[in-house]
Design an enzyme around this catalytic site. Structure first.
Site, PDB file in Angstrom:
ATOM      1  N   ASP A  66     -54.206 -47.443 -17.785  1.00 13.02           N
ATOM      2  CA  ASP A  66     -54.843 -47.056 -16.524  1.00 13.02           C
ATOM      3  C   ASP A  66     -56.355 -46.899 -16.710  1.00 13.02           C
ATOM      4  OD1 ASP A  66     -52.611 -47.233 -14.982  1.00 13.02           O
ATOM      5  OD2 ASP A  66     -52.153 -45.110 -14.962  1.00 13.02           O
TER       6      ASP A  66
ATOM      7  N   LYS B 119     -51.293 -41.650 -32.870  1.00 10.93           N
ATOM      8  CA  LYS B 119     -51.941 -40.408 -33.302  1.00 10.93           C
ATOM      9  C   LYS B 119     -51.270 -40.020 -34.617  1.00 10.93           C
ATOM     10  CE  LYS B 119     -54.772 -36.870 -32.597  1.00 10.93           C
ATOM     11  NZ  LYS B 119     -56.248 -36.963 -32.512  1.00 10.93           N
TER      12      LYS B 119
ATOM     13  N   ASP C  12     -49.544 -45.594 -20.929  1.00  7.89           N
ATOM     14  CA  ASP C  12     -49.785 -45.212 -19.537  1.00  7.89           C
ATOM     15  C   ASP C  12     -51.256 -44.821 -19.359  1.00  7.89           C
ATOM     16  OD1 ASP C  12     -49.446 -44.463 -16.922  1.00  7.89           O
ATOM     17  OD2 ASP C  12     -48.363 -42.603 -17.356  1.00  7.89           O
TER      18      ASP C  12
ATOM     19  N   ASP D  16     -57.236 -40.737 -29.119  1.00  4.90           N
ATOM     20  CA  ASP D  16     -58.446 -40.106 -28.575  1.00  4.90           C
ATOM     21  C   ASP D  16     -59.661 -40.999 -28.828  1.00  4.90           C
ATOM     22  OD1 ASP D  16     -57.836 -39.445 -31.250  1.00  4.90           O
ATOM     23  OD2 ASP D  16     -59.037 -37.618 -31.213  1.00  4.90           O
TER      24      ASP D  16
ATOM     25  N   TYR E 178     -41.569 -39.548 -22.089  1.00  4.80           N
ATOM     26  CA  TYR E 178     -41.201 -39.636 -20.667  1.00  4.80           C
ATOM     27  C   TYR E 178     -39.685 -39.652 -20.492  1.00  4.80           C
ATOM     28  CZ  TYR E 178     -46.051 -40.720 -19.325  1.00  4.80           C
ATOM     29  OH  TYR E 178     -47.405 -40.684 -19.095  1.00  4.80           O
TER      30      TYR E 178
END
Ligand code: MG
Ligand code: MG
Lengths: 355, 355
Positions: free
Chosen positions: A249, A189, A245, A221, A142
């Site tokens: 959420d 990951k 994030d 995942d 980000y």
């Protein structure tokens, strides 16, 4: 304890829910003999209206001169729906996080027994869920270098992490695990990403300082599946900015209500506490805004200063309000006349007279 | 139609579930007067044992000389549990996708009425869910430049996308939407990422060729919530590689069984069809492996060649097997003696004699 608290109530329902937190914090101060002072400062749309800037210099100064910041919510349709708007309320929040170096975002996720039926997940899946998510907030993709080719046909985003960025949030997460169920799950990951491999290496090193904590690893995942299949398996989750994030959420819907979810954003010098819900302009000044997320954010503020008994008392009062159906209409299946302010009154009264 | 199909059954339960798909495809060929030939080739652990290479040159050649590839599963504990193993079965799959230019991964997600109770989500949330996820498979951060600083204290991963990479998978997704409910949702993070803004721009341009399709956009963090709150809202989902990995795995738990989930990986010249489950070594040769995911992958193979009536007949037969409890023990609440092979027999018989 003396605490100077900057109150940035913001827009929409921000001021009315924050008013309940202050009510509750005042009750705590009285009961536990603390001295809390509250200094108000504008942020968001209301600050744009007053000064043209969503984070006026004076507000930032106020924050820097305080021990902690109690934040409400920002956002107003008159800016959000105007694509030509050059200044947006949300910029105030991002600027604040950046200016104050708030590198760790902490989001508790809890399934309340009295509200299990509100979740999209089945009761037996979520009952007992109690997670604390530590998300790195100022690094990763980000904030990495962004490029678009001259012809506009290629674009790139760089995800970068350094050891220090990982270490500081990792220490916070391990410490949190020590006062909880002593388990920490790193979501990454690492089978594909170089930054994830660095996260895994550094977190393993940090873990040697916390031998009482069980550390495990989950690919992002798989984590997105496990959060639905078996959220009870998680205690503290630690992860990088973007994964945090997405996963936080996703996790936010487990409890069945966004009106209960608090958060903290913490750095080395400053700390800010806020509900995760937005400014919800349609509900403004109708007395229907749920103040519990803001009140639980105030409890996180107390935890931050090791006032754990005080924070626990707030949480007990919140549990009581839920059990007795002293809640705003979004959660209430019994009464339809409990206002934002009445919920705040009940919780503050409970603190003064725990039953 | 004449089709040469390369069969890469692989490891563990791969061969036994793939055998059922072939049984079913042979029944289809007979019923619809097609000519399907099947050429077997080794891949994965079994190929390492035979040749030292998880994707032998001869296997790759076989794939390139075929119209389509039916893939089973790969992975064997003797390699997975050996950290010093230099060659791993999974490399065979990655090498295959890359060598064949399979840039689009397609994952259908469906809630079967007869299995609603198996989902971690509530029935009313998932009933009617029918999603097709189009994930870009060969670009983005998983394939971008990776770097670690000399001192090992900084690492980076580059996420890159070009117009052509986005266009080709977007066209596939829009075409799929045309034969479905005519809605396409692009999942991105365009409020933050430059690559996401390129995706949004290019997808909007591609959309002008498909005026019958309603296009909307969702940020990936919100999508992770919406997938749980209201999965029925989705028809076709289009997204980049990593977001697709996370969101499709999250979505895979909705239906309540990974044993039903098929997938296709498609490029301009080649196409491969496989169940999303793994090689499940513990279940090998016990007759308990659920063949439906593989059989539904064979249906996707037929769809790929526009043999839609044939594909639909397979899906009807699968629905029938579920409704009549002709399923392996993982799904069966009524009988405990239905083997992998019996499920294949039932579905093939139904195709020969639709009732
Ligand atoms: Mg978010
Ligand atoms: Mg995956």
């Amino acid at each position: 304890m003396k605490l100077n608290i900057a109150v940035l109530a913001g827009d929409g329902i921000g001021p009315e829910v924050t008013a309940q937190s202050i009510k509750v914090l005042k009750a705590i101060a009285l009961e536990f003999d603390h001295s809390f002072s509250f200094k108000y400062a504008p942020v968001g749309a209301i600050a744009i209206d007053e000064t043209g800037n969503p984070l006026p210099e004076a507000t930032l100064e106020q924050c820097k001169n305080s021990d902690a910041i109690l934040f409400g919510a920002i956002g107003d349709p008159k800016y959000d729906n105007d694509p030509s708007a050059k200044v947006r309320p949300e910029q105030g929040l991002l600027a604040l996080r950046k200016s104050l170096g708030l590198y760790a975002n902490i989001r508790p996720v809890k399934a309340y027994d009295t509200l299990l039926s509100k979740s999209p997940l089945k009761k037996d899946i979520i009952k007992g869920t109690d997670i604390s998510i530590y998300r790195e907030l100022t690094g990763g993709i980000y904030f990495g270098k962004k490029e678009t080719s001259a012809d506009g046909d290629t674009a790139s985003d760089l995800c970068e992490y350094s050891r220090i960025e990982i270490e500081r949030v990792a220490h916070l997460a391990f410490k949190a695990a020590q006062s909880r169920r002593k388990k920490l799950t790193l979501i990454d990951k690492a089978n594909v990403l170089e930054t994830s491999r660095l996260w895994r290496k550094v977190v393993k090193e940090v873990a040697t300082n916390y031998k009482d904590i069980e550390l495990d690893f989950l690919f992002v995942d798989n984590a997105a599946m496990q959060m639905i299949l078996n959220p009870k398996q998680f205690d503290v989750i630690l992860t990088e900015n973007m994964f945090g994030d997405i996963i936080s959420d996703e996790a936010s819907v487990i409890g069945g209500s966004i009106g209960l979810l608090a958060s903290a954003s913490v750095g080395d010098k400053y700390a800010m506490f806020e509900p995760i819900h937005g400014s919800y302009p349609q509900a403004t000044n109708k007395g229907i805004a749920n103040p519990i997320a803001s009140i639980l954010s105030a409890a996180m503020l107390l935890d931050h200063f090791d006032l754990n008994d005080e924070a626990d008392l707030i949480r007990t009062a919140v549990d009581k309000s839920l059990a007795l159906h002293i809640t705003t209409p979004d959660l209430n299946t019994k009464y339809d006349n409990i206002t934002t302010s009445k919920v705040g009154d009940f919780i503050a009264d409970f603190i003064s007279n725990p039953k």
